[in-house]
Design an enzyme around this catalytic site. Structure first.
Site, short mmCIF file in Angstrom:
data_model
loop_
_atom_site.label_atom_id
_atom_site.label_comp_id
_atom_site.label_asym_id
_atom_site.label_seq_id
_atom_site.Cartn_x
_atom_site.Cartn_y
_atom_site.Cartn_z
N GLN A 504 0.81 -1.21 0.00
CA GLN A 504 0.00 0.00 0.00
C GLN A 504 0.85 1.27 0.00
O GLN A 504 0.49 2.27 -0.61
CB GLN A 504 -0.94 0.01 1.22
CG GLN A 504 -1.96 1.11 1.20
CD GLN A 504 -2.86 1.06 -0.03
OE1 GLN A 504 -3.10 -0.01 -0.59
NE2 GLN A 504 -3.32 2.22 -0.46
N GLU A 505 1.98 1.23 0.68
CA GLU A 505 2.83 2.41 0.80
C GLU A 505 3.53 2.77 -0.50
O GLU A 505 3.53 3.92 -0.93
CB GLU A 505 3.88 2.20 1.91
CG GLU A 505 3.34 2.35 3.32
CD GLU A 505 3.08 3.80 3.70
OE1 GLU A 505 3.44 4.69 2.94
OE2 GLU A 505 2.50 4.03 4.77
#
Length: 657
Positions: A504-505
């Site tokens: 996600q990052e």
């Protein structure tokens, strides 16, 4: 003698290769220089450099930058020559998009009509709005329904959509209520300058009164005389929205005691919806009572979303169900509201038909495609396991992807460091070049090509676009596996959680850098990294080391472990803290004495859209990665758990950045 000849040939080959390598490097540098010149708006520099890039694979970019930098002075012949020379490329359609916007701004409808039919992307709202305006202005075509849909969905006013609205309003095809609705949406979005432009359509002489409503709402609402005049009513609604942004309770009091009886039912409902939404975003227990002052049918979809969230937080399932039923069909079909509608229908007291409907709703979204689809699987009692992999790609399918010129240029641009350009060309090639985009097999082949080149973000995003086939290996890759798993396990951290967060990052882009300065795979801020390095005993650390993959993993996992421990092992709270800082989730979890709620409800009530989506995606990612790493059935609900106020006997680490 033969050995000496071989050495001579090798030497000659080296001498020939060196200039070729130098030429390629020089050509690459020309492209990099041109990108910088384009960003600076240096058209002279671009014109001088373009001849040096004509033989480069990315020559279409060089030509695009050069013409785009002076598009406002270019002739139609120059633009058409570019279209013909680069026909079928992303750059042709990108320039056509830019050209159409310029022609729309100039109201040059003759040339706009000539260029528009060849626009393949058709994904620019402003271009579509200019088309709607042109057809109304020139042919009096009534397209008010689409104008409203485009206009309301835009985050700002936009020249094209405002022009389309103005022309339809002047023709009597948009009402005053339609225009005021857009103004309310803009004020709620804090787009005040855009709101002023919109109000000028319906009340051009009200700029001073509007300015008071937006800048001094409490004065307008409390000290000014009330009035049933339409303009004063609408300005009061805007003032209530503005005041509620900082003081929803005060705005509610002014509405209830002073203005309620002077507003129409629809105006009153919108005002209560806006006040309720802003109170809900502050996690106030007053939010649901505010919403209940008016009919949900007259509220916006965003009001109804927050009405649902407030109802869930207070376990008022009837109100949640009522809110979802009042949503537009498009909003209600989102898996978020499908899931919560089903949950409301499954509550005690519902009849057999409603429970059957709930199961049908859950079956319609149940899959491994996201947070609520995974929860739907569990609600139905179905295991969360990796689905059957699609049929392996054939050599021919892989070859076609490899030979695709748009994908080739995209990979070359990304490799060269032109990531933004490469990503845009990749997305265009997979999604927009052909109507409907690539089919599933083509998408899987394109994703495979990205994976093989370690362009993980395009691998993931492209594979996620498949409609039927699901290749979890593509969607959830595990690069740097040894480094991630060994480091995670060495500090007693679930490697699936780490992978879920990295995905996600940064989408596994090692040189990723956010707008606020976070770096690397785990997107760590320099100050946080320095603090963490001291805590975990990493000596001689400097923020520049965050660009090193292994150091980034060490720092990122170290910080995540400290956060997770501070929140007693709660993955949702720790994910929220990683994204928004630890102070905010401490507030969001409630004060001592407040009841606990299931973490899915807590996550859905996170006030920040980015953090709300982040927490849900990280936890969904974690569940899928755990299934892939262990080969065992997993539970998202078990990872979510319950969330409530902290145990007062457990001290918080207030030093945690």
């Amino acid at each position: 003698m033969q050995f000496k000849m071989i050495l001579t040939l090798i030497g000659a080959a080296g001498l020939l290769a060196a200039p070729m390598l130098h030429a390629q490097t020089s050509a690459d540098n020309v492209l990099l220089d041109m990108q910088q010149a384009f960003r600076k708006g240096d058209s002279t520099r671009l014109a001088a450099l373009q001849p040096l890039a004509q033989s480069h694979m990315l020559a279409p970019w060089a030509a695009y930058w050069t013409l785009r930098a002076r598009l406002d002075t270019a002739t139609s012949d120059e633009v058409n020559t570019f279209f013909n020379q680069y026909r079928g490329t992303y750059q042709e359609d990108r320039l056509r998009n830019d050209w159409l916007l310029l022609l729309g701004q100039r109201r040059d409808w003759a040339r706009f009509a000539e260029a528009a039919p060849d626009f393949r992307m058709n994904d620019d709202r402003e271009v579509r709005c200019y088309t709607l305006a042109m057809e109304n202005i020139l042919a009096k075509v009534d397209l008010a329904s689409e104008v409203k849909a485009q206009w309301y969905a835009a985050k700002d006013a936009g020249d094209g959509c405002t022009l389309a609205a103005q022309s339809h309003f002047d023709a009597g095809q948009l009402s005053e209520a339609d225009v005021w609705r857009k103004a309310r949406l803009l004020v709620e979005a804090r787009q005040l300058d855009a709101a002023r432009q919109v109000v000028a359509i319906v009340a051009p002489g009200a700029s001073a009164a509007l300015n008071d409503a937006l800048k001094k709402p409490e004065t307008v609402l409390i000290k000014r005389p009330v009035s049933n005049h339409r303009l004063n009513q609408e300005l009061a609604v805007l003032a209530l929205i503005r005041w509620a942004d900082s003081a929803p309770d005060s705005a509610a009091q002014a509405l209830e005691e002073r203005w309620s009886k002077h507003l129409t039912n629809s105006q009153r409902a919108w005002a209560w919806g806006a006040i309720g939404k802003l109170a809900a975003q502050k996690l106030s227990d007053s939010a649901l009572p505010y919403f209940q002052h008016a009919s949900p049918e007259a509220m916006s979809d965003e009001h109804l979303a927050w009405r649902t969230r407030a109802a869930l937080r207070q376990h008022q399932w009837h109100d949640a169900l009522e809110s979802i039923k009042a949503m537009s069909p498009d909003a209600a079909s989102d898996p978020t509201w499908v899931y919560w509608r089903a949950r409301a229908l499954l509550q005690p007291g519902q009849n057999q038909a409603e429970q059957t409907q709930a199961r049908q709703l859950l079956q319609g979204i149940a899959s491994v495609r996201g947070f609520y689809p995974l929860l739907a699987l569990e609600e139905l009692g179905q295991p969360i396991t990796p689905p059957t992999a699609p049929t392996p790609l054939s050599a021919q399918e892989k070859d076609r992807a490899q030979a695709n010129p748009g994908l080739q240029r995209a990979l070359k641009a990304i490799t060269l460091g032109l990531r933004s350009e490469g990503v845009r060309e990749w997305n265009y090639t997979t999604n927009l070049h052909a109507p409907g985009g690539m089919n599933d097999r083509e998408l899987l082949a394109a994703a495979d090509l990205a994976c093989q080149n370690a362009v993980w973000d395009r691998c993931i995003n492209t594979s996620e676009r498949t409609r039927n086939a699901i290749d979890l290996v593509q969607r959830f890759p595990m690069p740097y596996r040894q480094a991630v798993i060994e480091r995670s396990r060495s500090i007693n951290l679930d490697p699936a959680y780490v992978y879920g967060l990295i995905r996600q990052e940064s989408r596994f882009i090692t040189d990723a850098r956010s707008g606020v300065g976070a770096s690397g795979l785990m997107q760590v801020m320099p100050a946080t990294a320095r603090w963490t390095a001291k805590k975990i005993g990493l000596s001689n650390f400097t923020p520049q080391q965050l660009n090193d993959r292994d150091t980034n993993i060490t720092i990122g996992t170290g910080y995540l472990k400290l956060v997770l421990d501070d929140f007693a092992g709660s993955m949702p709270l720790a994910a929220a803290a990683y994204n928004a800082g630890p102070g905010r989730p401490r507030v969001w979890r409630g004060q001592p004495g407040a009841p606990s709620v299931e973490a899915a409800i807590w996550a859905e009530n996170i006030p920040f859209t980015e953090t709300r989506d982040y927490v849900k995606k990280v936890l969904a990612n974690t569940t899928i990665y755990a299934a892939m790493i262990t080969g065992q059935t997993q539970s998202l609900k078990a990872r979510l758990g319950q969330i409530g106020p902290p145990d007062i006997s457990t001290p918080e680490n207030r030093d945690l950045p």
